[in-house]
Design a protein around this motif. Structure first.
Motif, short mmCIF file in Angstrom:
data_model
loop_
_atom_site.label_atom_id
_atom_site.label_comp_id
_atom_site.label_asym_id
_atom_site.label_seq_id
_atom_site.Cartn_x
_atom_site.Cartn_y
_atom_site.Cartn_z
N GLN A 389 79.60 -25.15 40.25
CA GLN A 389 79.95 -24.04 39.37
C GLN A 389 79.08 -24.04 38.12
O GLN A 389 78.60 -23.00 37.68
CB GLN A 389 81.43 -24.20 38.99
N VAL A 392 75.68 -22.78 39.04
CA VAL A 392 75.71 -21.36 39.34
C VAL A 392 75.68 -20.54 38.06
O VAL A 392 75.00 -19.53 37.96
CB VAL A 392 76.94 -21.01 40.22
N SER A 393 76.40 -21.02 37.03
CA SER A 393 76.34 -20.26 35.78
C SER A 393 75.03 -20.48 35.03
O SER A 393 74.46 -19.53 34.52
CB SER A 393 77.52 -20.55 34.84
N ARG A 396 72.41 -18.72 36.91
CA ARG A 396 72.81 -17.35 37.26
C ARG A 396 72.55 -17.04 38.72
O ARG A 396 71.85 -16.09 39.07
CB ARG A 396 72.08 -16.32 36.41
N ILE A 397 73.09 -17.87 39.58
CA ILE A 397 72.98 -17.62 41.00
C ILE A 397 73.99 -16.53 41.35
O ILE A 397 75.18 -16.69 41.08
CB ILE A 397 73.26 -18.90 41.81
N ALA A 398 73.52 -15.42 41.90
CA ALA A 398 74.43 -14.30 42.18
C ALA A 398 75.09 -14.51 43.53
O ALA A 398 74.46 -14.40 44.57
CB ALA A 398 73.66 -12.98 42.17
N ALA A 399 76.38 -14.86 43.50
CA ALA A 399 77.13 -15.07 44.73
C ALA A 399 78.60 -14.92 44.39
O ALA A 399 79.02 -15.28 43.29
CB ALA A 399 76.87 -16.45 45.29
N PRO A 400 79.40 -14.39 45.32
CA PRO A 400 80.82 -14.22 45.01
C PRO A 400 81.54 -15.55 44.83
O PRO A 400 82.54 -15.61 44.13
CB PRO A 400 81.36 -13.45 46.21
#
Ligand code: ATP
Ligand code: MG
Lengths: 511, 332
Positions: A389, A392-393, A396-400
């Motif tokens: 997590q 991802v932030s 900025r990995i774009a994934a739901p």
């Protein structure tokens, strides 16, 4: 010529396209741009029949598509040249070009001489010089791409779609491709061109369509737009939002804490290569990288930059010479040994060598360091999720969700997952091969920032790339290789693009 | 740990207002039939059988079905682990035969039963280890390597038994072939334990995770620092151990050991795994999914038995089920 009308496509959890329309005119280059995950590749898949849309329609030369299959689309004259080729590696150049539509002697026998004659004519017309009998596997990516274009022409393509065609090409090969594209256009063939390199697009395209989050933002003539306007339209607001960077959290980037702080102060090299000879080209190469430095390593294909990475990551054994890490000799016979000593490599082709497509984002990131999330022999899935997590932030990995399979991410986001893995490996020496390949403009800046921040924590970063402009933006030094030897080592501030380009090619040194 | 609550969405919400929200529920309701195909077929199969043959749902018949699939179920767990890692093990059936025969012959010669059991497990483990070493060291496909092993093991089992079965397994028959509490067959309890352990292994241990990784993309796993060869050796060895447990279970249930007892089990275990949703290409699948495949095979053959369908027709029916189940999953 090609009309896309209100096309929508939804994947579980993602609306990849929402009522997108566009029109491509004959003999023109139409560019399609957007951030990673904007839906460009999905639109290409629909136009080329690889996937059906949920709603909307495709009209080609007045014909409404009734069916979505690659053979249907190609029968109408639509061909896609993917970045990584769809050629058959073990077949010859000529066989690949004519594959599936070879001239026959009888119903069951292929006419080999005609095959070679036709392929030869076609390649002559395109001014591609290559041995027709060579297996495609032995060709450079650039040549493979040209073969794929020839294949499209043989199939009488009227629209050729190029999805990030320059990602694997060097500067000279890119010029070749551009010439080829202009030549095709003058014969009335249309090009749908997808790229994250805006300067290419401004040189080539007549019109630009911008997608954002699966929505059509606008289609305009290139002459009515500027590069910065396109960047703003892609991002949907002022790109300055990147100005509030989420810094790499403490602990995430920390190298082995035993590394003494003096190492940062002292001018001692973190990575030193002495007289390295390895593989077919590398001869007596020496270089050293102090902690905190980002060094760009560039050269045309076969110049030996890739081989240096291979040696450092235990994939190739040196013939002579030595590698030192903080003054102690380093040898690695496998990536595992290299990682154990604090070296990590991000390979250039994420889909093939980097990520495990079937695993989730979180599982891919943790793969490089499973022991750190293992307690009493069991994986701590909560910790794994938290770590993922964070990345991802930050990236900025774009994934739901972090549970999403990597196979379902867009190309640029797969690249970012790989970068997250590199951070998680906690290496002292980080080697990145083409780290910004296939990454959108804003993400590129983020990656530059991340690499700089990593170096600032005392790591040595080697960036291997053929994209000289990109390297100049975020490296401290540029080392240029040609034919297995270092031809120059210059500070990135003083170097300029043409100078470095000429060095890689070995021309105009007297200028 | 709901992924929807993660920071990523806060981030997206910040950057991209009013994006996906309205469609969330619709997405969630959308069922991916390819994932649940087997479950649906299984449930429908049970309902149909129960309607036409009420006997099917009696406790004794359910116990009967479960004990019939226990051995195959255990073996399918071994196969599942190997399949996920991108391999295949054709020797599991002959491993069962040879390990069972090992225990049987030792028992026949008066060696205490517990020693026989350990010998059988040791034999099974050694076979798995050899498979693993061969697969790790050779470029040949595991299909052909374990096919060779299958033939070899069958030959050895024939040789040592001289072709005649061992017809007494002593206490093993009353323990593994019998029941524990409330008349539940011991083999079924054992199956349940093995499935739970396999599921835990695959989902929660580093080795289980690396099995998925190398099955999904060996090159990328290698570049992530995973010792590919060692992982493969462990995986096949583990499959050997589980096959040994299956061997003891089968010997107990039949109160016999025989050289050709495992013939066909390897293909059944592959079929069950694939039907359940552990594909042949590696990188995906799981213990519970594979178990569904085993249950489906068990339910179908039991209902055909209850309807007194002849053996030949049963095979045809089973073949059709396999094909249907696999086609349902095609589009994943
Ligand atoms: N098979 C799939 N299943 C689920 N989601 C998918 C699938 N393919 C693409 N997506 C999602 O659809 C969106 C659009 O992806 P697409 O590949 O079209 O992006 P792109 O514009 O080509 O990006 P990039 O520049 O990174 O290549 C992304 O959010 C992606 O995660
Ligand atoms: Mg794409």
């Amino acid at each position: 010529m090609l009309k896309v009308e209100n096309v929508s496509k939804q994947f579980p959890g993602v609306r990849a396209l929402r009522s997108v329309s566009l029109e491509v005119n004959p003999g023109r280059v139409h560019a399609l741009v957007g951030e990673n995950g904007a839906g460009k590749s999905t639109l290409v898949k629909i136009i080329s029949g690889a996937q059906p849309p949920d709603s909307g329609r495709i009209i080609f030369n007045g014909q409404v598509f009734e069916e979505y299959s690659p053979s249907y689309a190609s029968a109408y004259g639509i061909s896609v040249v993917y970045q990584r080729q769809q050629l058959v590696p073990m077949l010859s150049v000529a066989e690949n070009i004519l594959l599936g539509a070879q001239p026959r002697r009888t119903r069951f026998l292929i006419d080999r001489s005609a095959t070679y004659r036709i392929a030869g004519d076609l390649l002559n017309r395109l001014r591609v010089k290559v041995d027709l009998r060579k297996r495609v596997a032995e060709l450079t990516p650039a040549l493979q791409q040209e073969i794929a274009i020839a294949k499209a022409l043989y199939r009488q393509a009227k629209l050729i779609i190029l999805d990030e065609p320059t990602a694997a090409l060097g500067p000279k090969q890119i010029e070749r491709l551009f010439e080829l594209i202009r030549d095709l256009c003058s014969h009335g063939i249309s090009i749908l061109y997808i790229s994250h390199h805006l300067e290419e697009i401004f040189r080539l395209a007549d019109r630009i369509t911008i997608l954002r989050d699966g929505r059509l933002v606008t289609t305009q003539s290139t002459s009515d737009l500027t590069q910065s306007a396109v960047v703003n339209l892609m991002a949907g607001h002022d790109p300055q939002r990147v100005a509030e960077p989420a810094a790499i959290p403490a602990g995430m980037a920390e190298a082995n804490s035993e590394v003494p702080m003096e190492a940062l102060v002292a001018e001692e090299a973190l990575l030193e290569i002495r007289g390295l000879t390895a593989g077919p080209v590398l001869r007596n190469v020496s270089l050293s990288v102090p902690p905190g430095q980002v060094v760009g390593l560039t050269g045309i294909l076969g110049s030996g930059t890739h081989d240096i990475a291979q040696v450092l990551f235990g994939l190739m054994q040196p013939v002579s010479g030595e590698v030192l890490l903080e003054g102690t000799p380093f040898t690695a016979r496998s990536p595992q040994e290299a990682i154990a000593q604090g070296v990590f490599l991000v390979p250039e082709n994420p889909a093939r060598d980097g990520v495990v497509a079937q695993l989730s984002i979180a599982q891919n990131i943790s793969l490089v360091d499973l022991p750190s999330i293992t307690r009493f022999g069991l994986l701590q899935l909560r910790e794994e999720a938290q770590t993922a997590q964070k990345y991802v932030s930050v990236l900025r990995i774009a994934a739901p969700s972090i549970m999403r399979e990597v196979s379902k991410l867009s190309g640029g986001n797969q690249q970012k997952v790989l970068l997250a893995k590199a951070l998680q490996a906690r290496a002292r020496v980080l080697i990145l091969e083409e780290p910004t390949q296939g990454v959108d403009v804003n993400a590129k800046e983020e990656i530059h920032r991340i690499v700089r921040e990593l170096a600032a924590t005392g790591k040595a970063v080697l960036v291997i790339s053929t994209d000289i402009r990109d390297l100049l933006l975020f490296t401290d030094r540029m080392i240029v290789l040609r034919e297995g030897q270092i031809v120059d080592d210059l500070s990135a501030e003083e170097a300029d693009y043409t100078q470095v380009l000429n060095l890689t090619l070995g021309v105009g040194e007297s200028e | 740990m709901s992924p929807e609550k993660g920071g990523n969405n806060q981030l997206e919400a910040k950057n991209r207002p009013a994006q996906k929200e309205p469609h969330r529920t619709a997405d969630r309701l959308r069922i991916d039939w390819t994932t649940y195909g087997t479950t649906v077929v299984l449930v429908v199969g049970i309902i149909i059988t129960a309607i036409f043959q009420p006997v099917f749902l009696t406790v004794s018949n359910i116990a009967n079905v479960l004990s019939q699939i226990a051995v195959l179920g255990i073996l399918t767990m071994a196969q599942t682990i190997v399949l996920i890692s991108g391999g295949i093990d054709l020797s599991v059936g002959s491993n069962v035969a040879l390990s069972g025969v090992t225990a049987g012959l030792l028992f026949l010669h008066g060696v205490p039963l517990w020693v026989d059991c350990f010998a059988a497990l040791g034999c099974a483990t050694a076979i798995g280890l050899i498979n693993g070493l061969l697969v790790a060291q050779n470029r040949a496909h595991p299909f052909i390597i374990t096919l060779g092993m299958l033939t070899l093991l069958e030959g050895i089992a024939e040789l040592v038994t001289g072709g005649s079965p061992v017809n007494d397994m002593g206490a093993l028959a009353t323990i593994l072939g019998g029941t524990i509490f409330f008349g539940i067959p011991t083999a079924v309890v054992l199956l349940f334990i093995i499935v739970v352990l396999t599921a835990l292994f695959l989902a929660r241990t580093p080795l289980g995770r690396t099995a998925y990784a190398i099955g999904g993309n060996e090159e990328a796993s290698y570049l992530s620092g995973i010792p590919i060869k060692r992982t493969k050796v462990y995986i096949y060895t583990l499959a050997g151990v589980i096959s040994g447990i299956a061997a003891l279970t089968l010997s107990g249930i039949l109160n016999a050991a025989e050289a050709n007892i495992g013939t066909g089990l390897e293909l059944q275990s592959i079929a069950a795994a694939v039907i359940g949703g552990t594909p042949l290409i590696g990188g995906r699948g799981g213990a519970w999914r594979s178990l569904q495949g085993v249950l489906l095979l068990g339910v179908v053959s039991n209902s055909l038995n209850l309807m007194s369908v002849g053996a030949n027709y049963q095979n045809i029916a089973l073949g059709v089920i396999v094909l249907i189940a696999v086609m349902v999953q095609k589009n994943r």
